[in-house]
Scaffold this active site. Structure first.
Site, PDB file in Angstrom:
ATOM      1  N   GLY A   1       0.813  -1.211   0.000  1.00 17.25           N
ATOM      2  CA  GLY A   1       0.000   0.000   0.000  1.00 17.25           C
ATOM      3  C   GLY A   1       0.846   1.261   0.000  1.00 17.25           C
TER       4      GLY A   1
ATOM      5  N   GLN B   1      -7.692  -0.481   3.003  1.00 18.24           N
ATOM      6  CA  GLN B   1      -8.572  -1.073   4.016  1.00 18.24           C
ATOM      7  C   GLN B   1      -9.890  -1.575   3.450  1.00 18.24           C
ATOM      8  OE1 GLN B   1      -7.987  -1.937   7.044  1.00 18.24           O
ATOM      9  NE2 GLN B   1      -6.055  -0.896   7.416  1.00 18.24           N
TER      10      GLN B   1
ATOM     11  N   HIS C   1      -1.435  -7.388   2.461  1.00 20.09           N
ATOM     12  CA  HIS C   1      -1.550  -8.027   3.783  1.00 20.09           C
ATOM     13  C   HIS C   1      -2.809  -7.637   4.552  1.00 20.09           C
ATOM     14  CE1 HIS C   1       0.047  -4.766   6.591  1.00 20.09           C
ATOM     15  NE2 HIS C   1       0.297  -4.252   5.411  1.00 20.09           N
TER      16      HIS C   1
ATOM     17  N   THR D   1      12.530  -7.051 -11.735  1.00 14.15           N
ATOM     18  CA  THR D   1      11.918  -8.359 -12.023  1.00 14.15           C
ATOM     19  C   THR D   1      10.754  -8.596 -11.073  1.00 14.15           C
ATOM     20  OG1 THR D   1      14.032  -9.171 -12.790  1.00 14.15           O
ATOM     21  CG2 THR D   1      12.410 -10.842 -12.168  1.00 14.15           C
TER      22      THR D   1
ATOM     23  N   CYS E   1       2.179   6.665  23.614  1.00 21.17           N
ATOM     24  CA  CYS E   1       2.752   7.268  24.818  1.00 21.17           C
ATOM     25  C   CYS E   1       4.199   7.655  24.544  1.00 21.17           C
ATOM     26  CB  CYS E   1       2.732   6.290  25.984  1.00 21.17           C
ATOM     27  SG  CYS E   1       1.067   5.895  26.445  1.00 21.17           S
TER      28      CYS E   1
HETATM   29  C1  LIG Z   1      -5.232   2.971   4.890  1.00 31.87           C
HETATM   30  C2  LIG Z   1      -3.867   2.382   4.698  1.00 31.87           C
HETATM   31  N1  LIG Z   1      -3.124   2.785   3.659  1.00 31.87           N
HETATM   32  C3  LIG Z   1      -1.889   2.286   3.428  1.00 31.87           C
HETATM   33  C4  LIG Z   1      -1.339   1.337   4.268  1.00 31.87           C
HETATM   34  C5  LIG Z   1       0.051   0.851   3.991  1.00 31.87           C
HETATM   35  O1  LIG Z   1       0.062  -0.413   3.405  1.00 31.87           O
HETATM   36  P1  LIG Z   1       1.397  -1.315   3.468  1.00 31.87           P
HETATM   37  O2  LIG Z   1       1.530  -1.743   4.898  1.00 31.87           O
HETATM   38  O3  LIG Z   1       1.108  -2.455   2.532  1.00 31.87           O
HETATM   39  O4  LIG Z   1       2.519  -0.485   2.998  1.00 31.87           O
HETATM   40  C6  LIG Z   1      -2.093   0.896   5.352  1.00 31.87           C
HETATM   41  C7  LIG Z   1      -1.505  -0.090   6.297  1.00 31.87           C
HETATM   42  O5  LIG Z   1      -1.616   0.054   7.499  1.00 31.87           O
HETATM   43  C8  LIG Z   1      -3.386   1.423   5.577  1.00 31.87           C
HETATM   44  O6  LIG Z   1      -4.140   1.039   6.607  1.00 31.87           O
END
Ligand SMILES: Cc1ncc(COP(=O)(O)O)c(C=O)c1O
Length: 371
Positions: A71, A179, A201, A237, A322
Site C-alpha cells: 500500500g 482497508q 496483507h 523483475t 505514549c
Molecule cells: C489505509 C492504509 N493505507 C496504506 C497502508 C500501507 O500499506 P502497506 O503496509 O502495505 O505499505 C495501510 C496499512 O496500514 C493502511 O491502513
C-alpha cells in the site's frame, strides 16, 4: 494465556489457498517471467493470471494493474507519479486530514518540492464533504487523493460523488483502498477513480505486496527506473511468488465482500458493550457508512493503552501513543474533533473472517471486569 486476534486492520493471516498457490514458486518454478524459454513461460503465465485476478476484484482490465511492494508504494507511486508527470499543469493536490501516513508523507514531500497541498477537514464521523472538494479546486489542481475507508475508524468516504466533481474538472482522482479491498465493494466503475491502491496483507495475502490500478491512458512518472517491467511503469523483475499470493487472495476475496457475518458479530460486540458500559462507551466513526469489521470505541475516563494491557492476550490497537509519560491522541480522532479525554480512551477492534462469537464473548468478559 488465551490469544484473541482483533487487529485485522493491522494485518491478516495468509489464507490457506494463498499459501498453496504460492508454494510452487518457492521451489521448482524459478524462471524469470521476462525469459522466453521453458523456465520463464510458467512464471510469466502465473504473473498474468495474478494480474487478471486482481483486475477481476476491481472490475478493471488486467493491463491497468501494476504490482507493487504494498500500500505504501502504491500511494507513493500515485501521488508522486502524478505530480512528476503533470506539474507543468499546476502543482496543487487535494487530500484529507485523515489519510494514512503513506499518503500524508508523500504530500509533505511534494510540498518541499514546491507543490501546494490542501488537507480537507472531516466531520465528527470522519467523513469528507464533497462540496469541500469542489470548493478547494483551483485551476492548478492536478490530483485529488481521498482514502476509500479509514484504517482507524472505518468511515467510508463518498468517492462516487467526489469522482463526479473531479471528472467535471478534468482532475485525476486517487484512492487509497488498502482497508476497503475485500471488505466492501471496490469496483472501479462504481467508485469512478483513476488510481487505486491495494495492500496485500490486509486481504489475506502476504506483507510486502500490493497493486496500483492505473486507468488506461493515465501517465505517471515511475518511481523505479530501469528495464521495461510492468509495461515500463515499475522496473524490477516481478515478484512472482508474492504477486501470485495477491492474485489468489483477490479472487478469494470476491466471496467475502460485504462480510455480513463479520458485520453481525461486530454489531453484537457493540450492543453488548452498550449494555455493559451504558453511557461510558462512545462509538468513533460513522454509525452506518463504516467498514463491516471495524469497531473503534472510546471508554470514557480511561486510557486506551491501559485497557489494552489489561486485556492481556487480546490483540487490538489504540491510535494513541505514549511518549515520555504523555499520551498523544490519534491525528485521525483529532481531525474528527473528538475531545482529548474521549480520544485517549479509544481502542480499535477489527474483526476478520475467522472471528467467532466465543472470542467476542471472551473479550467482553475481560472488558466487563474493568467496569
Ligand atoms: C489505509 C492504509 N493505507 C496504506 C497502508 C500501507 O500499506 P502497506 O503496509 O502495505 O505499505 C495501510 C496499512 O496500514 C493502511 O491502513
Amino acid at each position: 494465556m488465551r490469544h484473541v486476534y482483533l487487529d485485522f486492520n493491522a494485518s491478516t493471516p495468509l489464507a490457506p489457498e494463498v499459501v498453496a498457490a504460492m508454494e510452487p514458486f518457492l521451489g521448482g518454478f524459478y524462471g524469470n517471467p521476462s525469459s522466453h524459454h521453458w523456465a520463464g513461460i510458467p512464471a510469466k503465465e502465473a504473473l498474468e493470471k495474478a494480474r487478471l485476478q486482481v483486475a477481476g476484484l476491481l472490475g478493471c482490465e488486467a493491463d491497468e494493474i501494476v504490482f507493487t511492494s504494498g500500500g505504501t508504494e502504491s500511494n507513493n507511486h500515485a501521488i508522486k507519479g502524478v505530480f512528476l508527470a503533470r506539474r507543468e499543469h499546476g502543482g496543487h493536490v487535494i487530500t484529507t486530514q485523515v489519510e494514512h501516513p503513506s499518503v500524508l508523507q508523500p504530500c509533505r514531500f511534494l510540498e518541499a518540492m514546491g507543490a501546494t497541498v490542501t488537507y480537507l477537514p472531516v466531520d465528527h464521523t470522519g467523513m469528507v464533504t464533497p462540496q469541500d472538494v469542489r470548493k478547494a479546486i483551483t485551476p492548478k489542481t492536478i490530483l485529488v487523493s481521498i482514502m476509500h475507508a479509514n484504517n482507524e475508524v472505518g468511515t467510508i468516504q463518498p468517492l462516487a460523488e467526489v469522482s463526479r466533481i473531479t471528472r467535471d474538472h478534468g482532475i485525476l482522482f486517487h484512492t487509497d483502498a488498502a482497508q476497503s479491498v475485500g471488505k466492501i465493494p471496490t469496483r472501479i466503475a462504481d467508485l469512478g477513480v483513476d488510481l487505486l491502491s491495494v495492500a496485500g496483507h490486509k486481504v489475506y495475502a502476504p506483507k510486502g505486496v500490493g497493486a496500483l490500478y492505473i486507468r488506461r491512458g493515465v501517465r505517471l512518472e515511475p518511481l523505479h527506473h530501469g528495464a521495461g517491467h510492468e509495461s515500463g511503469r515499475r522496473a524490477g523483475t516481478e515478484n512472482v511468488l508474492l504477486n501470485t499470493g495477491l492474485g489468489t487472495a483477490c479472487e478469494l476475496a470476491e466471496k467475502w465482500v460485504g462480510m455480513p457475518e463479520v458485520c453481525k458479530l461486530r454489531d453484537y460486540f457493540w450492543k453488548r458493550l452498550c449494555e455493559i458500559f451504558a453511557d461510558a462507551v462512545v462509538l468513533n466513526g460513522h454509525p452506518t457508512q463504516r467498514l463491516p469489521n471495524t469497531l473503534n470505541v472510546s471508554f470514557q475516563g480511561r486510557i486506551g493503552t491501559e485497557i489494552l494491557s489489561a486485556l492481556d492476550g487480546v490483540a487490538a490497537s489504540t491510535g494513541s501513543a505514549c511518549h515520555a509519560g504523555t499520551t498523544e491522541i490519534s491525528p485521525v480522532l483529532r481531525a474528527m474533533g473528538i475531545n482529548t479525554d474521549i480520544a485517549i480512551g479509544a481502542i480499535r477492534f477489527s474483526l476478520g473472517r475467522s472471528t467467532t462469537q466465543d472470542e467476542i464473548d471472551y473479550v467482553l468478559e475481560k472488558l466487563s471486569l474493568l467496569r
